[in-house]
Design an enzyme around this catalytic site. Structure first.
Site, PDB file in Angstrom:
ATOM      1  N   LYS A 260      15.298  -3.438 -34.237  1.00 34.53           N
ATOM      2  CA  LYS A 260      14.901  -3.992 -32.941  1.00 34.53           C
ATOM      3  C   LYS A 260      16.149  -4.436 -32.181  1.00 34.53           C
ATOM      4  CE  LYS A 260      12.694  -8.101 -30.928  1.00 34.53           C
ATOM      5  NZ  LYS A 260      12.011  -9.397 -31.216  1.00 34.53           N
ATOM      6  N   ASP A 265      15.715 -11.553 -24.362  1.00 34.00           N
ATOM      7  CA  ASP A 265      14.256 -11.686 -24.305  1.00 34.00           C
ATOM      8  C   ASP A 265      13.873 -12.905 -23.472  1.00 34.00           C
ATOM      9  OD1 ASP A 265      11.565 -11.543 -24.677  1.00 34.00           O
ATOM     10  OD2 ASP A 265      11.585 -12.291 -26.744  1.00 34.00           O
ATOM     11  N   LYS A 272       9.279 -17.375 -21.535  1.00 33.82           N
ATOM     12  CA  LYS A 272       9.653 -18.473 -22.404  1.00 33.82           C
ATOM     13  C   LYS A 272      10.067 -19.679 -21.567  1.00 33.82           C
ATOM     14  CE  LYS A 272      11.512 -15.396 -26.004  1.00 33.82           C
ATOM     15  NZ  LYS A 272      10.595 -15.717 -27.106  1.00 33.82           N
ATOM     16  N   ASP A 283      18.210 -11.539 -30.074  1.00 26.24           N
ATOM     17  CA  ASP A 283      17.028 -10.734 -30.367  1.00 26.24           C
ATOM     18  C   ASP A 283      17.373  -9.276 -30.678  1.00 26.24           C
ATOM     19  OD1 ASP A 283      14.369 -11.055 -30.856  1.00 26.24           O
ATOM     20  OD2 ASP A 283      13.698 -10.696 -28.812  1.00 26.24           O
ATOM     21  N   ASP A 342       5.568 -11.454 -24.357  1.00 29.33           N
ATOM     22  CA  ASP A 342       6.607 -12.003 -25.233  1.00 29.33           C
ATOM     23  C   ASP A 342       6.442 -11.523 -26.677  1.00 29.33           C
ATOM     24  OD1 ASP A 342       8.855 -13.453 -25.843  1.00 29.33           O
ATOM     25  OD2 ASP A 342       7.803 -15.356 -26.098  1.00 29.33           O
ATOM     26  N   GLU A 344       7.072  -8.457 -27.654  1.00 26.93           N
ATOM     27  CA  GLU A 344       7.614  -7.151 -27.253  1.00 26.93           C
ATOM     28  C   GLU A 344       8.294  -6.399 -28.392  1.00 26.93           C
ATOM     29  OE1 GLU A 344      11.095  -9.210 -27.961  1.00 26.93           O
ATOM     30  OE2 GLU A 344       9.332  -9.939 -26.902  1.00 26.93           O
ATOM     31  N   ARG A 346       7.478  -5.837 -31.470  1.00 26.91           N
ATOM     32  CA  ARG A 346       6.593  -4.948 -32.214  1.00 26.91           C
ATOM     33  C   ARG A 346       6.285  -3.679 -31.431  1.00 26.91           C
ATOM     34  NH1 ARG A 346       2.203  -9.630 -32.423  1.00 26.91           N
ATOM     35  NH2 ARG A 346       4.207 -10.703 -32.607  1.00 26.91           N
TER      36      ARG A 346
END
Length: 523
Positions: A260, A265, A272, A283, A342, A344, A346
């Protein structure tokens, strides 16, 4: 500690500690086994044998301890004498802490690491974490001289012979991978955007003689990568799927590492807050770990086909951002109703593992990600969480973690009870759970697995490294050592073979058919 060169040598040679400061580090019973003849040249004329023995006698680690030998030029430090079953015998986390706090200052310094051969790999990777590469402090640019730290291993216990050149090369490759991953994770998104991350991938590819496959921007949409495209389409720098492929002759299986790579993010439109958004430059920790591990694995001679798949995007806000209620068609052919922008990671990984399965023909797919904040609650700050369709690989991940210092602990794998959390009335699934109190880290991993199918016959492993990817405000390079150790049996390198848990006989209670199937899945 930026701008520090790390060198591993069979012998660091002798030097007055006033000209080359020294840290001697190991478990107390190991330090007692170091003969004075081995350290005298590194301590004299400042430290006598009597002073050395006196210092050892004063050490009382609880869990660690240290004693200065001569001003701030020479120090001896003791690691915990014992660790629990869920920790690494190397006490790797304490190695990093003691190096940060006890290594004397100086331009050219030396560390004498005293340990057993089986702990050398974990200890070296732990040492590397103490020397991050990234800094933008203005003072760093005014000090152009490069500092060096020379590391010498003194091996005790069984197989305590001299350190071979091949071992030194393996430690160098592994620690370079750890520091590369940490540098990428430490770098903020105004510098490490998707374009820059692609340049990092191309740089590694050029070094290894590999031309990466890159699918970007509108081509992602055209080819059906609705997860990656949907997450990154609002950002200034477009999303991408990039692949580095190592295809040696004689390979017997195909392995895919899927990382990933969310370079930042914001949470998207499900934004957030001001306290949870800082730190989201990290991230991309999964993709960074895959890049560092791939570089080291190939350099050390990986015998099987290995694909490094990078799912790169910036989860940003803008007129074209994905909205809650939007439905995306992912590369697996399944539709996903977005109920949380949020969640994202996956989505991009679902596309990545689907590509690994459908286009790369992988027998083993491992995805690694800073996926859920709940991971830190489930398994803590030091242990990554593992979710897998194989009990044997679950155990192997835990053992590899203890061998390399990147600790791992399992999550509940029970799709028949948990996957219903994603039920949607209008699509194949939603992307976020209905009940956040029902093992959310397990559910997040199951979302990814659903895009290759819960009945897929290969091995699928998911590693959530959200918490251990950093310690305080610094990246750890977590995951590089773990991947190298877990797949060490596929390497030509004897040290990686030593720390790998795979390739052993499976449980004698299993049936012959099941045992044969699992053996085919081992690297």
């Amino acid at each position: 500690m930026a701008n520090v060169g790390l060198q591993f040598q069979a012998s660091a040679g002798d030097a007055d500690p006033q000209s080359r400061p020294l840290l001697l580090l190991g478990q107390l019973h190991h330090l007692h086994r170091v003969p004075w003849s081995h350290v005298r040249g590194k301590l004299l004329p400042r430290v006598t044998e009597e002073l050395w023995q006196a210092a050892l006698s004063t050490l009382n680690p609880s869990p660690t301890d240290s004693c200065p030998l001569y001003l701030n030029y020479a120090t001896v430090a003791a690691l915990p004498s014992r660790v629990s079953r869920h920790n690494s015998p190397s006490a790797a986390h304490f190695v990093t802490r003691l190096v940060r706090t006890c290594l004397p200052p100086g331009t050219h310094r030396c560390i004498l690491m005293v340990c057993e051969r089986s702990d050398a790999f974990a200890s070296a990777c732990a040492l590397a974490r103490a020397f991050p590469l990234f800094t933008q402090r203005s003072g760093a640019s005014r000090r152009p001289e490069k500092k060096t730290v020379t590391v010498e291993f003194f091996l005790v216990g069984q197989d305590n012979g001299p350190v071979e050149v091949s071992t030194l090369q393996c430690l160098t490759s592994a620690t370079e991978g750890v520091r590369l991953a940490a540098r990428i994770v430490d770098t903020p998104c105004n510098e490490m955007d998707t374009d820059t991350f692609l340049e990092e991938i191309k740089k590694v590819g050029k070094e290894l003689g590999i031309v990466p496959t890159v699918i970007r921007d509108e081509e992602l949409k055209t080819r059906g990568f609705g997860g990656i495209y949907g997450v990154g389409k609002a950002a200034l720098h477009p999303p991408a799927l990039a692949v580095l492929s190592h295809t040696p002759d004689g390979a017997t299986q195909t392995i895919a590492w899927v990382g990933k790579g969310i370079v930042y993010d914001t949470g998207g439109l499900s934004m957030k807050g001001k306290t949870t958004m800082p730190g989201m430059k990290r991230d991309c920790g999964g993709a960074a770990a895959v890049l560092g591990a791939f570089r080291a694995a190939v350099k050390q001679g990986f015998k099987d086909t290995l694909h490094a798949v990078f799912c790169l995007a910036e989860n940003s806000v803008g007129p074209s951002a994905t909205r809650p209620d939007d439905i995306h068609l992912l590369y697996s052919g399944k539709t996903v109703e977005i109920n949380n922008t949020d969640a994202e990671g996956r989505l991009v990984l679902a596309d990545g593992v689907s590509y690994a399965c459908k286009d790369l023909g992988a027998d083993i797919i491992l995805d690694i990600a800073t996926l859920t904040g709940a991971q830190g609650i489930a398994t803590g700050k030091y242990h990554a969480a593992v979710l897998t369709n194989s009990a044997e690989w679950e155990a192997a991940c835990m053992k590899a973690g203890r061998q390399c210092g990147d600790l791992v602990h399992p999550l509940v794998y029970c799709p028949e009870l948990h996957f219903s959390e994603f039920t949607s009335a209008v699509a194949d699934m939603k992307n976020s759970v209905a009940d956040r109190d029902n093992s959310p880290s397990s559910c997040a991993g199951l979302f990814i697995a659903s895009h290759i199918g819960f009945d897929w016959p290969g091995v699928w492993v998911h590693l959530d490294i959200a918490a251990p990817v950093h310690a305080g405000e610094r990246a750890t390079g977590f995951g590089v050592a773990l991947l190298l150790a877990l797949f060490g049996r596929a390497s030509e390198d004897p040290l990686l073979n030593l720390v790998s848990p795979l390739g052993c006989e499976v449980d004698a209670q299993e049936g012959d058919a099941e045992r044969d199937t699992k053996k085919r899945r081992l690297v």
